[in-house]
Structures are given as structure tokens and as C-alpha cells.
Design a protein around this motif. Structure first.
Motif, PDB file in Angstrom:
ATOM      1  N   ALA A  91       0.834  -1.202   0.000  1.00  0.00           N
ATOM      2  CA  ALA A  91       0.000   0.000   0.000  1.00  0.00           C
ATOM      3  C   ALA A  91       0.870   1.253   0.000  1.00  0.00           C
ATOM      4  O   ALA A  91       2.039   1.229   0.374  1.00  0.00           O
ATOM      5  N   THR A  92       0.277   2.346  -0.411  1.00  0.00           N
ATOM      6  CA  THR A  92       0.939   3.647  -0.371  1.00  0.00           C
ATOM      7  C   THR A  92       0.654   4.319   0.964  1.00  0.00           C
ATOM      8  O   THR A  92      -0.483   4.308   1.440  1.00  0.00           O
ATOM      9  N   GLY A  93       1.695   4.886   1.572  1.00  0.00           N
ATOM     10  CA  GLY A  93       1.470   5.598   2.824  1.00  0.00           C
ATOM     11  C   GLY A  93       2.688   5.567   3.713  1.00  0.00           C
ATOM     12  O   GLY A  93       3.706   4.966   3.386  1.00  0.00           O
ATOM     13  N   THR A  94       2.581   6.209   4.865  1.00  0.00           N
ATOM     14  CA  THR A  94       3.722   6.329   5.771  1.00  0.00           C
ATOM     15  C   THR A  94       3.381   5.850   7.179  1.00  0.00           C
ATOM     16  O   THR A  94       3.819   6.420   8.180  1.00  0.00           O
ATOM     17  N   TRP A  95       2.583   4.769   7.236  1.00  0.00           N
ATOM     18  CA  TRP A  95       2.329   4.087   8.494  1.00  0.00           C
ATOM     19  C   TRP A  95       2.800   2.639   8.348  1.00  0.00           C
ATOM     20  O   TRP A  95       2.800   2.090   7.247  1.00  0.00           O
ATOM     21  N   PRO A  96       3.186   1.995   9.441  1.00  0.00           N
ATOM     22  CA  PRO A  96       3.692   0.618   9.342  1.00  0.00           C
ATOM     23  C   PRO A  96       2.707  -0.360   8.708  1.00  0.00           C
ATOM     24  O   PRO A  96       3.117  -1.271   7.984  1.00  0.00           O
TER      25      PRO A  96
END
Length: 245
Positions: A65-70
Motif C-alpha cells: 500500500a501507499t502511505g507512511t504508516w507501518p
């Protein structure tokens, strides 16, 4: 009389307890041929000959997935393959990001992988340091247009910023003549025979092995002055507190 091997002829240590993971950031899904994989193979061959356990992952094959969470399933995504890949990354002593050049910069998959590494960079190890401490990082770049050093700068800066230790000469790459032309594995490209690329790939691989060996033997980076847990508890080593001036 047999001449004893010189220091330059004999590896200075054993490496068969090390693990490396190479993330191939090609834009091509398997089983399409990947020029980046061709350069990865040259590096992994050296590691496997030294007994290193090597995993190669083609990121575009995974539902990252795209994003900046683990774990982005906790933030609206239906699925996310990153947590499983993160476990593989954390099990390795060495991480090599490898990918293509597009428009003079790293490709979108490389950028996504770096973003997801960054998403986990605030996690801590058992010593209270950031999680990636004690691991060695490097990169491989391929393409048929200019930009190897620019791409490598971005990747290596990103890896050290999240906590990886970067050895000397930690990048290698191949591009053809300036302008559109053959890619690394294309017939007649000269890529696999290029002495400059082969030398840099070899040096990078051995420098990663040496550094990973030193870090593992030392138990990682010393946990003095760099523990997030200690800082959060109020132990601000060597940092003046303006309230107490």
C-alpha cells in the motif's frame, strides 16, 4: 614450496551467519525480464558464495500500500503486503535497494519502498534505538539514461536517515551511452562485461559484507547517546537545557 595466500587473497572473516535482502524495485511484474535483476544477480552471487542467506524480493509483485504508516490496513487500505516484507527486512543484516532510473530519478516503486521503510523508522529495537540500527545498506541502479549518482545519493541518504549504516562505496550501477539505448541485459549492451560496473558492484558487495560482519560482532551500534527511550525519559546527553542556564 607453496606460497601462503596474502591478505588480499583470503576473506578476513566468515559470513555464513549473515542474511541479506535485495528489494528489486523494477516496474515490471514477474515473470517479465528485469535488467535490474541482472545486476542484482552479480552481487548476490558473491554473497551466496560466502554462505550468506540471500532473499530477493520484486516489490511490484506485492500488494504494498501507499502511505507512511507501518500497516496501512489500519488507515483505510483493504490490504498491505508491507508488514510481511518489513519482517524480512528486519531479519536481514544487509539491505540492498535496487531499481531503475526514470526521468533522471528513482522509479516510483523505489520511492514507495523508501516511504514504507520510513514509516517504520520510529519503531525501536531492544536497546531503545531506532529499529534499523546495526544493519548495513547499499544500492544498485540501472537504466539507459543518465542519473546513477543522483539516484544513489537519494537512496543512500534515505537509508542512513532511517538508521542504516552505509559502508564506503556502497553503490553501483550501469547505464549505456547518453540518451535512449540498450538496457543492461539487452544483447550487445556491454553491461554485463563493463569493468567499471563489475568493479563497483564487487566492491559494494564486499564492503557490505565487511561492515555487516563488524556490526554483528560488535552487537550493533553502541547504545550510548542515541537511545530514543532514554531521551524521552529526560536523559538528554550533551544537550544543554536552556531553562537551566
Amino acid at each position: 614450496m607453496t606460497t601462503p595466500p596474502s591478505a588480499a587473497d583470503t576473506p578476513p572473516a566468515r559470513y555464513d551467519d549473515l542474511r541479506a535482502v535485495y528489494i528489486n524495485c523494477t516496474l515490471k511484474k514477474s515473470p517479465a525480464p528485469s535488467h535490474t535483476q541482472g545486476l542484482i544477480d552479480r552481487s548476490t552471487r558473491i554473497m551466496t558464495e560466502q554462505g550468506v542467506a540471500v532473499d530477493v524480493v520484486r516489490a511490484v509483485d506485492l500488494d504494498i500500500a501507499t502511505g507512511t504508516w507501518p500497516d496501512m490496513t489500519e488507515h483505510g487500505w483493504q490490504s498491505d503486503a508491507w508488514p510481511a516484507l518489513y519482517e524480512k527486512v528486519m531479519a536481514a543484516d544487509i539491505l540492498v535497494l535496487a531499481g531503475p532510473i526514470w526521468l533522471g530519478d528513482n522509479g516510483s516503486v523505489t520511492k514507495k519502498v523508501i516511504e514504507r521503510l520510513y514509516a517504520c523508522s520510529s519503531l525501536l529495537n531492544d536497546a531503545g534505538q531506532y529499529a534499523y540500527y546495526g544493519r548495513a545498506g547499499g544500492c544498485l541502479i540501472t537504466g539507459n539514461e543518465d542519473g546513477i549518482k543522483h539516484c544513489a545519493m537519494n537512496v543512500l541518504y534515505s537509508l542512513q536517515h532511517v538508521g542504516y549504516t552505509i559502508p564506503p562505496q556502497a553503490d553501483a550501477g550501469w547505464i549505456g551511452a547518453a540518451g535512449p539505448g540498450p538496457s543492461y541485459l539487452d544483447p550487445g549492451s556491454g553491461g554485463p562485461e563493463n569493468d567499471f560496473t563489475n568493479r563497483n558492484t564487487t566492491f559494494m558487495t564486499w564492503n557490505l559484507l565487511h561492515l555487516a560482519r563488524m556490526l554483528k560482532d560488535a552487537g550493533g551500534i553502541p547504545a550510548y547517546g542515541n537511545q530514543r527511550t532514554a531521551w524521552d525519559a529526560g536523559c538528554h546527553r550533551d544537550a544543554e537545557n536552556p531553562e537551566h542556564r
